[in-house]
Design a protein around this motif. Structure first.
Motif, PDB file in Angstrom:
ATOM      1  N   LYS A  40      43.476  44.406  44.216  1.00 45.68           N
ATOM      2  CA  LYS A  40      42.433  43.965  45.156  1.00 45.68           C
ATOM      3  C   LYS A  40      41.701  45.153  45.784  1.00 45.68           C
ATOM      4  O   LYS A  40      40.481  45.179  45.850  1.00 45.68           O
ATOM      5  CB  LYS A  40      43.026  43.072  46.244  1.00 45.68           C
ATOM      6  N   GLN A  41      42.469  46.153  46.234  1.00 42.96           N
ATOM      7  CA  GLN A  41      41.861  47.310  46.902  1.00 42.96           C
ATOM      8  C   GLN A  41      40.983  48.122  45.958  1.00 42.96           C
ATOM      9  O   GLN A  41      39.885  48.533  46.326  1.00 42.96           O
ATOM     10  CB  GLN A  41      42.944  48.203  47.501  1.00 42.96           C
ATOM     11  N   THR A  42      41.450  48.361  44.744  1.00 41.28           N
ATOM     12  CA  THR A  42      40.660  49.171  43.823  1.00 41.28           C
ATOM     13  C   THR A  42      39.436  48.417  43.319  1.00 41.28           C
ATOM     14  O   THR A  42      38.380  49.019  43.127  1.00 41.28           O
ATOM     15  CB  THR A  42      41.506  49.705  42.646  1.00 41.28           C
ATOM     16  N   ALA A  43      39.561  47.120  43.122  1.00 43.51           N
ATOM     17  CA  ALA A  43      38.397  46.319  42.697  1.00 43.51           C
ATOM     18  C   ALA A  43      37.345  46.326  43.798  1.00 43.51           C
ATOM     19  O   ALA A  43      36.149  46.476  43.533  1.00 43.51           O
ATOM     20  CB  ALA A  43      38.817  44.895  42.358  1.00 43.51           C
ATOM     21  N   GLN A  44      37.791  46.194  45.043  1.00 46.50           N
ATOM     22  CA  GLN A  44      36.854  46.205  46.175  1.00 46.50           C
ATOM     23  C   GLN A  44      36.218  47.587  46.327  1.00 46.50           C
ATOM     24  O   GLN A  44      35.005  47.702  46.500  1.00 46.50           O
ATOM     25  CB  GLN A  44      37.585  45.810  47.453  1.00 46.50           C
ATOM     26  N   ASP A  71      27.150  41.088  43.246  1.00 47.22           N
ATOM     27  CA  ASP A  71      26.326  39.906  43.403  1.00 47.22           C
ATOM     28  C   ASP A  71      27.041  38.791  44.166  1.00 47.22           C
ATOM     29  O   ASP A  71      26.413  37.845  44.622  1.00 47.22           O
ATOM     30  CB  ASP A  71      25.891  39.375  42.029  1.00 47.22           C
ATOM     31  N   LEU A  72      28.362  38.904  44.335  1.00 44.33           N
ATOM     32  CA  LEU A  72      29.140  37.879  45.029  1.00 44.33           C
ATOM     33  C   LEU A  72      29.440  38.303  46.467  1.00 44.33           C
ATOM     34  O   LEU A  72      29.561  39.500  46.743  1.00 44.33           O
ATOM     35  CB  LEU A  72      30.472  37.645  44.299  1.00 44.33           C
ATOM     36  N   ILE A  89      37.068  39.296  46.582  1.00 46.79           N
ATOM     37  CA  ILE A  89      38.481  39.573  46.840  1.00 46.79           C
ATOM     38  C   ILE A  89      39.358  38.515  46.174  1.00 46.79           C
ATOM     39  O   ILE A  89      40.385  38.830  45.578  1.00 46.79           O
ATOM     40  CB  ILE A  89      38.754  39.665  48.360  1.00 46.79           C
ATOM     41  N   ARG A  90      38.945  37.258  46.241  1.00 48.54           N
ATOM     42  CA  ARG A  90      39.709  36.185  45.604  1.00 48.54           C
ATOM     43  C   ARG A  90      39.639  36.279  44.080  1.00 48.54           C
ATOM     44  O   ARG A  90      40.557  35.885  43.379  1.00 48.54           O
ATOM     45  CB  ARG A  90      39.197  34.812  46.053  1.00 48.54           C
ATOM     46  N   LEU A  91      38.540  36.784  43.565  1.00 44.58           N
ATOM     47  CA  LEU A  91      38.329  36.849  42.126  1.00 44.58           C
ATOM     48  C   LEU A  91      39.289  37.820  41.438  1.00 44.58           C
ATOM     49  O   LEU A  91      39.768  37.563  40.340  1.00 44.58           O
ATOM     50  CB  LEU A  91      36.882  37.262  41.836  1.00 44.58           C
TER      51      LEU A  91
END
Length: 165
Positions: A124-128, A135-136, A142-144
């Protein structure tokens, strides 16, 4: 996502977690339960053997032992086997759990196995931090992305078609 990680011992560990998890299509519990085994004794949740060209993870399962083979990549920056060997070398891990905590000062591996929630938070942290899917709305992004996202790297093989009668 890998570029968001720090260039220290903790970053080496987290890079190896992401790359091994994605390349092997592993669950977060499988990732943190793997041991580096120097003999034929199986680890608690799995055992990894590293050769010159691949890493082979043996995982217990409902139908017996399963093997996941991860080939060495051509680019060291994204090679899961290279990332893992770098982590093991600098963390001075010879056997036992491969993914362990790091001291607060970031200089030593603790030897204490990470919990599976670390993998969930890491994804989650690295994706964020990487700004994926700008676009979201942030809450939806975060949920994705979750540790389940690593399993999308799993290679699936189809059973052969039955022979014609």
């Amino acid at each position: 996502m890998l570029d968001t990680l720090p260039r220290d011992l903790r970053g080496l560990r987290d890079r190896a977690i992401l790359l091994i998890g994605f390349a092997g299509g592993l669950r977060r519990s499988e990732i943190v339960s793997i041991d580096l085994c120097t003999d034929d004794t199986p680890g608690i949740g799995g055992c990894i053997a590293i050769t010159e060209d691949r890493a082979v993870i043996t995982l217990p399962g409902k139908a017996g032992q399963g093997k996941v083979e991860i080939a060495r990549g051509t680019n060291d920056q994204t090679c899961p086997v290279h990332a893992l060997t770098q982590w093991l070398h600098f963390a001075k891990i010879d056997d036992g759990p491969i993914f362990v905590g790091v001291t607060r000062d970031g200089r030593r591996a603790t030897g204490r196995r990470l919990g599976d929630k670390h993998v969930a938070r890491l994804v989650k942290q690295t994706a964020q931090a990487a700004g994926l899917r700008p676009d979201l709305p942030e809450a939806q992004r975060i949920r994705l992305y979750s540790s389940q996202s690593l399993r999308s790297g799993r290679t699936r093989t189809a059973a052969p078609d039955p022979a014609p009668a």
